[in-house]
Write a protein that holds these residues in place. Structure first.
Motif, PDB file in Angstrom:
ATOM      1  N   LEU A  23       8.898  -4.844  -5.313  1.00 53.50           N
ATOM      2  CA  LEU A  23       7.454  -4.643  -5.258  1.00 53.50           C
ATOM      3  C   LEU A  23       7.052  -3.714  -4.119  1.00 53.50           C
ATOM      4  CD1 LEU A  23       6.290  -8.296  -5.952  1.00 53.50           C
ATOM      5  CD2 LEU A  23       6.104  -6.346  -7.500  1.00 53.50           C
ATOM      6  N   GLU A  24       7.651  -3.903  -2.952  1.00 45.66           N
ATOM      7  CA  GLU A  24       7.334  -3.034  -1.810  1.00 45.66           C
ATOM      8  C   GLU A  24       7.680  -1.587  -2.130  1.00 45.66           C
ATOM      9  OE1 GLU A  24       7.771  -6.288   1.792  1.00 45.66           O
ATOM     10  OE2 GLU A  24       9.504  -5.055   1.260  1.00 45.66           O
ATOM     11  N   ASN A  25       8.816  -1.379  -2.769  1.00 48.38           N
ATOM     12  CA  ASN A  25       9.218  -0.026  -3.147  1.00 48.38           C
ATOM     13  C   ASN A  25       8.290   0.541  -4.218  1.00 48.38           C
ATOM     14  OD1 ASN A  25      10.907   2.272  -3.100  1.00 48.38           O
ATOM     15  ND2 ASN A  25      11.966   1.528  -4.911  1.00 48.38           N
ATOM     16  N   LEU A  26       7.948  -0.257  -5.210  1.00 48.75           N
ATOM     17  CA  LEU A  26       7.066   0.168  -6.289  1.00 48.75           C
ATOM     18  C   LEU A  26       5.695   0.582  -5.766  1.00 48.75           C
ATOM     19  CD1 LEU A  26       6.408   0.271  -9.432  1.00 48.75           C
ATOM     20  CD2 LEU A  26       5.642  -2.089  -9.148  1.00 48.75           C
ATOM     21  N   LEU A  27       5.155  -0.201  -4.857  1.00 46.71           N
ATOM     22  CA  LEU A  27       3.788   0.019  -4.387  1.00 46.71           C
ATOM     23  C   LEU A  27       3.678   0.967  -3.195  1.00 46.71           C
ATOM     24  CD1 LEU A  27       2.565  -3.667  -4.717  1.00 46.71           C
ATOM     25  CD2 LEU A  27       2.155  -1.766  -6.300  1.00 46.71           C
ATOM     26  N   SER A  28       4.793   1.259  -2.543  1.00 47.47           N
ATOM     27  CA  SER A  28       4.759   2.075  -1.324  1.00 47.47           C
ATOM     28  C   SER A  28       4.225   3.490  -1.560  1.00 47.47           C
ATOM     29  CB  SER A  28       6.149   2.150  -0.689  1.00 47.47           C
ATOM     30  OG  SER A  28       7.039   2.847  -1.544  1.00 47.47           O
ATOM     31  N   LYS A  29       4.252   3.957  -2.776  1.00 49.92           N
ATOM     32  CA  LYS A  29       3.767   5.314  -3.059  1.00 49.92           C
ATOM     33  C   LYS A  29       2.248   5.397  -3.191  1.00 49.92           C
ATOM     34  CE  LYS A  29       4.879   4.749  -7.947  1.00 49.92           C
ATOM     35  NZ  LYS A  29       5.764   5.161  -9.004  1.00 49.92           N
ATOM     36  N   TYR A  30       1.573   4.259  -3.162  1.00 50.07           N
ATOM     37  CA  TYR A  30       0.126   4.244  -3.317  1.00 50.07           C
ATOM     38  C   TYR A  30      -0.570   4.123  -1.964  1.00 50.07           C
ATOM     39  CZ  TYR A  30       1.387   3.480  -8.156  1.00 50.07           C
ATOM     40  OH  TYR A  30       1.939   3.606  -9.406  1.00 50.07           O
ATOM     41  N   GLU A  31      -1.573   4.936  -1.785  1.00 51.68           N
ATOM     42  CA  GLU A  31      -2.309   5.001  -0.531  1.00 51.68           C
ATOM     43  C   GLU A  31      -3.009   3.684  -0.188  1.00 51.68           C
ATOM     44  OE1 GLU A  31      -6.317   7.328   0.359  1.00 51.68           O
ATOM     45  OE2 GLU A  31      -4.619   8.661   0.017  1.00 51.68           O
ATOM     46  N   TRP A  32      -3.457   2.960  -1.184  1.00 52.18           N
ATOM     47  CA  TRP A  32      -4.208   1.721  -0.982  1.00 52.18           C
ATOM     48  C   TRP A  32      -3.325   0.534  -0.611  1.00 52.18           C
ATOM     49  CZ3 TRP A  32      -2.012  -1.240  -4.617  1.00 52.18           C
ATOM     50  CH2 TRP A  32      -1.601  -0.639  -5.805  1.00 52.18           C
ATOM     51  N   PHE A  33      -2.019   0.678  -0.751  1.00 56.28           N
ATOM     52  CA  PHE A  33      -1.104  -0.413  -0.411  1.00 56.28           C
ATOM     53  C   PHE A  33      -0.781  -0.363   1.075  1.00 56.28           C
ATOM     54  CE2 PHE A  33       3.379  -2.013  -0.158  1.00 56.28           C
ATOM     55  CZ  PHE A  33       3.069  -3.348  -0.360  1.00 56.28           C
ATOM     56  N   ASN A  34      -0.979  -1.486   1.770  1.00 56.78           N
ATOM     57  CA  ASN A  34      -0.783  -1.534   3.221  1.00 56.78           C
ATOM     58  C   ASN A  34       0.623  -1.957   3.630  1.00 56.78           C
ATOM     59  OD1 ASN A  34      -3.431  -0.684   3.653  1.00 56.78           O
ATOM     60  ND2 ASN A  34      -4.208  -2.763   3.586  1.00 56.78           N
ATOM     61  N   ASP A  36       2.634  -4.588   2.788  1.00 56.19           N
ATOM     62  CA  ASP A  36       3.064  -5.970   2.994  1.00 56.19           C
ATOM     63  C   ASP A  36       2.998  -6.752   1.685  1.00 56.19           C
ATOM     64  OD1 ASP A  36       3.930  -8.189   4.498  1.00 56.19           O
ATOM     65  OD2 ASP A  36       1.873  -8.876   4.726  1.00 56.19           O
ATOM     66  N   VAL A  37       4.127  -7.359   1.325  1.00 55.38           N
ATOM     67  CA  VAL A  37       4.211  -8.240   0.165  1.00 55.38           C
ATOM     68  C   VAL A  37       4.735  -9.586   0.645  1.00 55.38           C
ATOM     69  CG1 VAL A  37       5.366  -8.700  -2.036  1.00 55.38           C
ATOM     70  CG2 VAL A  37       4.680  -6.366  -1.464  1.00 55.38           C
ATOM     71  N   GLU A  38       4.078 -10.636   0.225  1.00 57.36           N
ATOM     72  CA  GLU A  38       4.549 -11.992   0.518  1.00 57.36           C
ATOM     73  C   GLU A  38       4.613 -12.730  -0.814  1.00 57.36           C
ATOM     74  OE1 GLU A  38       3.216 -15.931   3.083  1.00 57.36           O
ATOM     75  OE2 GLU A  38       2.054 -14.094   3.253  1.00 57.36           O
ATOM     76  N   ILE A  57       1.447 -12.008  -3.051  1.00 57.43           N
ATOM     77  CA  ILE A  57       0.316 -11.680  -2.181  1.00 57.43           C
ATOM     78  C   ILE A  57       0.512 -10.251  -1.680  1.00 57.43           C
ATOM     79  CG2 ILE A  57      -0.950 -12.332  -0.107  1.00 57.43           C
ATOM     80  CD1 ILE A  57       0.288 -15.196  -0.609  1.00 57.43           C
ATOM     81  N   LEU A  58      -0.413  -9.375  -2.097  1.00 58.51           N
ATOM     82  CA  LEU A  58      -0.317  -7.955  -1.761  1.00 58.51           C
ATOM     83  C   LEU A  58      -1.401  -7.581  -0.763  1.00 58.51           C
ATOM     84  CD1 LEU A  58       0.112  -6.482  -5.358  1.00 58.51           C
ATOM     85  CD2 LEU A  58       1.905  -7.096  -3.722  1.00 58.51           C
ATOM     86  N   ASN A  59      -1.010  -6.906   0.303  1.00 55.05           N
ATOM     87  CA  ASN A  59      -1.957  -6.431   1.297  1.00 55.05           C
ATOM     88  C   ASN A  59      -2.489  -5.075   0.840  1.00 55.05           C
ATOM     89  OD1 ASN A  59      -3.392  -5.536   3.483  1.00 55.05           O
ATOM     90  ND2 ASN A  59      -1.872  -6.185   4.980  1.00 55.05           N
ATOM     91  N   THR A  60      -3.676  -5.109   0.247  1.00 58.60           N
ATOM     92  CA  THR A  60      -4.288  -3.887  -0.283  1.00 58.60           C
ATOM     93  C   THR A  60      -5.689  -3.680   0.292  1.00 58.60           C
ATOM     94  OG1 THR A  60      -5.240  -5.082  -2.137  1.00 58.60           O
ATOM     95  CG2 THR A  60      -3.065  -4.113  -2.479  1.00 58.60           C
ATOM     96  N   GLY A  61      -6.001  -4.383   1.350  1.00 59.52           N
ATOM     97  CA  GLY A  61      -7.354  -4.319   1.881  1.00 59.52           C
ATOM     98  C   GLY A  61      -8.348  -5.031   0.969  1.00 59.52           C
ATOM     99  N   GLY A  62      -7.834  -5.954   0.158  1.00 55.86           N
ATOM    100  CA  GLY A  62      -8.695  -6.719  -0.737  1.00 55.86           C
ATOM    101  C   GLY A  62      -9.009  -6.034  -2.055  1.00 55.86           C
ATOM    102  N   ARG A  63      -8.486  -4.842  -2.265  1.00 50.58           N
ATOM    103  CA  ARG A  63      -8.758  -4.114  -3.505  1.00 50.58           C
ATOM    104  C   ARG A  63      -7.676  -4.394  -4.530  1.00 50.58           C
ATOM    105  NH1 ARG A  63      -9.301   1.319  -0.315  1.00 50.58           N
ATOM    106  NH2 ARG A  63      -7.619   0.202   0.643  1.00 50.58           N
ATOM    107  N   VAL A 100      -0.928 -12.626  -9.035  1.00 52.57           N
ATOM    108  CA  VAL A 100      -1.124 -11.662  -7.951  1.00 52.57           C
ATOM    109  C   VAL A 100      -2.409 -11.982  -7.204  1.00 52.57           C
ATOM    110  CG1 VAL A 100      -1.448  -9.245  -7.348  1.00 52.57           C
ATOM    111  CG2 VAL A 100       0.117  -9.844  -9.162  1.00 52.57           C
ATOM    112  N   ILE A 101      -2.306 -11.973  -5.871  1.00 51.29           N
ATOM    113  CA  ILE A 101      -3.473 -12.162  -5.008  1.00 51.29           C
ATOM    114  C   ILE A 101      -3.557 -10.935  -4.111  1.00 51.29           C
ATOM    115  CG2 ILE A 101      -4.466 -13.574  -3.176  1.00 51.29           C
ATOM    116  CD1 ILE A 101      -2.848 -15.936  -4.366  1.00 51.29           C
ATOM    117  N   PHE A 102      -4.755 -10.374  -4.012  1.00 50.06           N
ATOM    118  CA  PHE A 102      -4.971  -9.191  -3.190  1.00 50.06           C
ATOM    119  C   PHE A 102      -5.708  -9.585  -1.918  1.00 50.06           C
ATOM    120  CE2 PHE A 102      -5.027  -8.057  -7.662  1.00 50.06           C
ATOM    121  CZ  PHE A 102      -4.072  -7.085  -7.710  1.00 50.06           C
ATOM    122  N   ILE A 103      -5.125  -9.208  -0.773  1.00 56.47           N
ATOM    123  CA  ILE A 103      -5.800  -9.510   0.499  1.00 56.47           C
ATOM    124  C   ILE A 103      -6.042  -8.217   1.261  1.00 56.47           C
ATOM    125  CG2 ILE A 103      -4.916 -11.838   0.709  1.00 56.47           C
ATOM    126  CD1 ILE A 103      -2.870 -10.694   2.727  1.00 56.47           C
TER     127      ILE A 103
END
Length: 103
Positions: A23-34, A36-38, A57-63, A100-103
């Motif tokens: 998941l971290e690798n998949l999402l790392s290319k997106y600007e909105w992903f901060n 952190d995956v838990e 739990i994805l750290n996306t700034g709540g988006r 999935v939970i966005f924080i």
């Protein structure tokens, strides 16, 4: 206090760690992903069965990534990998579920 980890628990932890890295690798290319995956595990009882629920739990700034064009593709990638790691049983029933939970 001594903790004993069984072989199946060890395999489960390895699957969760692999899924987290995926998941971290998949999402790392997106600007909105901060970055952190838990993954938390809890149980869900449905009828007479209990299933493990993997809360991602994805750290996306709540988006939510659903707000972006790639949201469906991300969902599909997560679902495909989850099904590979936690396949259905011989009767075709799920052995685990994810959320999935966005924080």
């Amino acid at each position: 206090m001594k903790y004993i980890i069984t072989e199946s628990q060890n395999l489960q932890m390895r699957k969760i760690n692999f899924f987290k890295e995926y998941l971290e690798n998949l999402l790392s290319k997106y600007e909105w992903f901060n970055g952190d995956v838990e993954i938390k595990t809890k149980n869900w009882k449905f009828k007479n069965d209990t299933y493990p629920v993997y809360q991602i739990i994805l750290n996306t700034g709540g988006r939510s990534y659903h707000a972006y064009d790639e949201g469906t593709e991300i969902d599909d990638n997560i679902d495909t990998m989850f099904k590979l790691l936690f396949p259905k049983d011989k009767n075709g029933d799920s052995t685990a579920v994810w959320d999935v939970i966005f924080i």
